[in-house]
Design a protein around this motif. Structure first.
Motif, short mmCIF file in Angstrom:
data_model
loop_
_atom_site.label_atom_id
_atom_site.label_comp_id
_atom_site.label_asym_id
_atom_site.label_seq_id
_atom_site.Cartn_x
_atom_site.Cartn_y
_atom_site.Cartn_z
N ILE A 72 17.07 37.39 67.41
CA ILE A 72 16.29 36.81 66.37
C ILE A 72 15.34 35.89 65.73
O ILE A 72 15.53 35.05 64.51
CB ILE A 72 16.95 35.51 67.68
CG1 ILE A 72 18.57 35.73 67.69
CG2 ILE A 72 16.65 33.56 66.91
CD1 ILE A 72 18.77 34.24 69.16
N ALA A 122 14.91 35.70 62.39
CA ALA A 122 14.76 34.84 61.39
C ALA A 122 13.46 34.58 60.52
O ALA A 122 12.46 33.40 60.07
CB ALA A 122 14.17 33.33 62.39
N GLN A 179 9.62 37.00 56.33
CA GLN A 179 8.82 36.85 55.39
C GLN A 179 7.24 38.12 55.42
O GLN A 179 7.57 38.47 54.11
CB GLN A 179 8.47 35.62 55.42
CG GLN A 179 9.56 34.47 55.18
CD GLN A 179 9.35 33.46 55.89
OE1 GLN A 179 8.38 32.85 56.02
NE2 GLN A 179 10.12 32.66 55.37
N ILE A 234 19.07 29.38 68.12
CA ILE A 234 19.65 29.86 66.80
C ILE A 234 19.28 28.60 65.43
O ILE A 234 18.60 29.18 64.70
CB ILE A 234 20.58 30.26 66.47
CG1 ILE A 234 20.74 31.83 66.36
CG2 ILE A 234 21.26 30.57 65.19
CD1 ILE A 234 22.53 32.28 67.21
N LEU A 265 15.39 27.82 65.78
CA LEU A 265 14.32 28.51 64.72
C LEU A 265 15.55 28.93 63.43
O LEU A 265 14.43 29.49 62.47
CB LEU A 265 14.50 29.60 65.00
CG LEU A 265 13.39 29.98 66.18
CD1 LEU A 265 13.58 31.56 66.94
CD2 LEU A 265 12.72 29.69 65.90
N THR A 266 16.57 28.93 63.23
CA THR A 266 17.28 28.98 61.76
C THR A 266 18.01 28.31 60.95
O THR A 266 18.08 28.43 60.21
CB THR A 266 18.08 30.31 62.13
OG1 THR A 266 18.82 29.80 62.03
CG2 THR A 266 17.62 31.51 62.89
N LEU A 316 16.14 26.64 57.70
CA LEU A 316 15.75 27.35 57.13
C LEU A 316 16.10 28.18 55.92
O LEU A 316 16.45 28.40 55.05
CB LEU A 316 15.32 28.95 57.80
CG LEU A 316 14.28 30.09 57.50
CD1 LEU A 316 13.15 30.54 56.23
CD2 LEU A 316 14.68 31.28 58.00
#
Lengths: 177, 270
Positions: A167, A171, B2, B48, B51-52, B55
């Motif tokens: 994850i 992410a 990233q 999830i 953290l996501t 985003l």
């Protein structure tokens, strides 16, 4: 006879050591793959050690896949020691991306399942290590996903730590790792 | 990813096409991983989401170039939205408004070759996932603490999808359910301002041709500017039924037509 050779071979080829430090490789090549006295082959093995290592590993992976097709091979390859050797080999980041991806293709054919199996987290570890080394290519990232999905379909559930790290990786929040 | 993107970009600065292709590949695989982990266990949803979700919400509008990535992300948002807790959080982040902006407007006229057909199929699947997510996010329970503004713009966006894509029964049913939820939101907001009986029914649009009959077509063009104003208007201000009311009546008519479709969809979802 074939299985112990295979096990020894994977150990020799694995562990992330530089080719120069893999002293056992020369012995292995001389003992099993090169005719004694063939100086030209020995010299070639020294000069193109990386290439030899890559080719041998690919051949060994293919051999493992062949052995998995018969019952005796199945039993021998599923011994804990052998599974660990395979996992270590695939997780060896000194190998090229092509070799690692080739190694991934063995995993769905082996019986994982239990959380304790070293195979269940080998893909995640290979991805994570390459990430740490800034050498994670799109190919490994993608192939890792497809082969892990195949293992999952075959019954190998995600390990909690594996889930957590994946994850984070997906992410893009690597700084918090 | 990233950090890796920046490295890849540096390494391949002289090959922007290759760099873009790699970035797309990373994002696509990352979204696939997240989808699998989300499906694997509800125990993973908290992390999830933490953290996501934000985003994904921020970049979902930029991932329309890759239908696979978009589909994975919408599926993830849809799964998270199926719980009250995460659904409310996503709604609070402006989820409905952002997701409505990615609804496809034009309908592809020709299916053409295989590649285009596959893409068309993927777009259709994504549209259904998007509408299901919107349906979840517009449920009354989810929006209890997040009353929305700009309902007119939302209605217009979904109506546009109905006109462009309503030829498919499933899509049509889902779109109508979203419209119904949005209208209910508007109704509730309206009821707090005033109590008013429904005006006479208006002509219904032919959703199969995408055309409207009578005077109802005008309401589509001005929904965004009139509906919110209607919510704050008084009874004395409205001699003729406004676009909000017109839309409500259109929806009522459409709901009657598609009742069977909705029932079938609900049975399939059980």
């Amino acid at each position: 006879m074939a299985i112990p050779i295979l096990l020894n071979s994977l150990r020799v080829l694995t562990a992330g050591r530089t080719p120069r430090k893999k002293v056992g490789l020369t012995v292995f090549v001389q003992s099993y793959l090169i005719s004694h006295g063939s100086r030209w082959m020995r010299r070639k093995a020294y000069i193109a050690c990386r290439g030899v290592q890559e080719s041998l590993t690919m051949i060994l992976y293919d051999t493992i896949k062949e052995l998995l097709r018969n019952q005796n091979g199945q039993e021998a390859l599923h011994q804990t020691e052998m599974l660990q050797a395979i996992a270590d080999s695939i997780g060896d980041t000194s190998q090229t991306a092509d070799v690692t991806i080739h190694g991934f293709s063995i995993l769905p054919q082996l019986k994982g399942g239990a959380h304790s199996s070293p195979l269940n987290v080998v893909i995640f570890k290979a991805l994570r290590t390459r990430w740490d080394l800034n050498s994670l290519s799109p190919q490994i990232w993608t192939q890792g996903y497809w082969h892990r999905k195949a293992m999952y379909t075959a019954g190998a559930r995600f390990h909690p730590e594996e889930t957590l790290q994946l994850i984070y990786l997906a992410a893009g929040d690597a700084k918090t790792l | 990813m990233q950090r890796h993107f920046s490295q890849v970009s540096t390494q391949r600065a002289h090959h922007p096409e290759a760099s873009k292709k790699e970035s797309v590949s990373f994002l696509q695989t990352g979204s696939s991983w997240l989808k699998e982990i989300t499906i694997d266990s509800i125990c993973n949803w908290s992390l999830i989401h933490q953290l996501t979700t934000e985003l994904i919400m921020n970049i979902v509008t930029h991932s329309q170039e890759d239908p696979t990535t978009l589909g994975n992300r919408i599926r993830l948002l849809g799964l998270l939205s199926s719980t009250d807790e995460y659904g409310r959080k996503i709604s609070g982040l402006g989820g409905v408004e952002k997701i409505i902006t990615i609804l496809p407007r034009p309908f592809p006229k020709k299916k053409g070759d295989h590649a285009l057909y596959s893409s068309w199929t993927q777009i259709n699947v994504n549209l259904r996932l998007t509408l299901r997510t919107l349906r979840l996010l517009t449920e009354p329970d989810i929006n209890l603490h997040h009353p929305r503004t700009g309902i007119g713009a939302n209605l217009k966006g979904v109506l546009g999808t109905l006109q462009a894509w309503g030829r498919n029964d499933t899509t049509q049913g889902l779109t109508l359910q979203v419209l119904h939820n949005l209208m209910r939101e508007a109704d509730e907001a309206h009821d707090t301002a005033q109590q008013r009986p429904l005006p006479r029914p208006l002509p219904r649009p032919d959703i199969r041709t995408g055309e409207t009959r009578g005077t109802t077509g005008a309401c589509y063009a001005h929904l965004d500017t009139h509906i919110d104003a209607h919510l704050h208007s008084t009874v004395e201000d409205q001699v003729e039924p406004g676009p909000f009311t017109q839309t409500q009546n259109i929806l009522n008519g459409l709901k009657t037509d598609t009742h069977t479709i909705e029932t079938v969809i609900q049975n399939l979802l059980i």
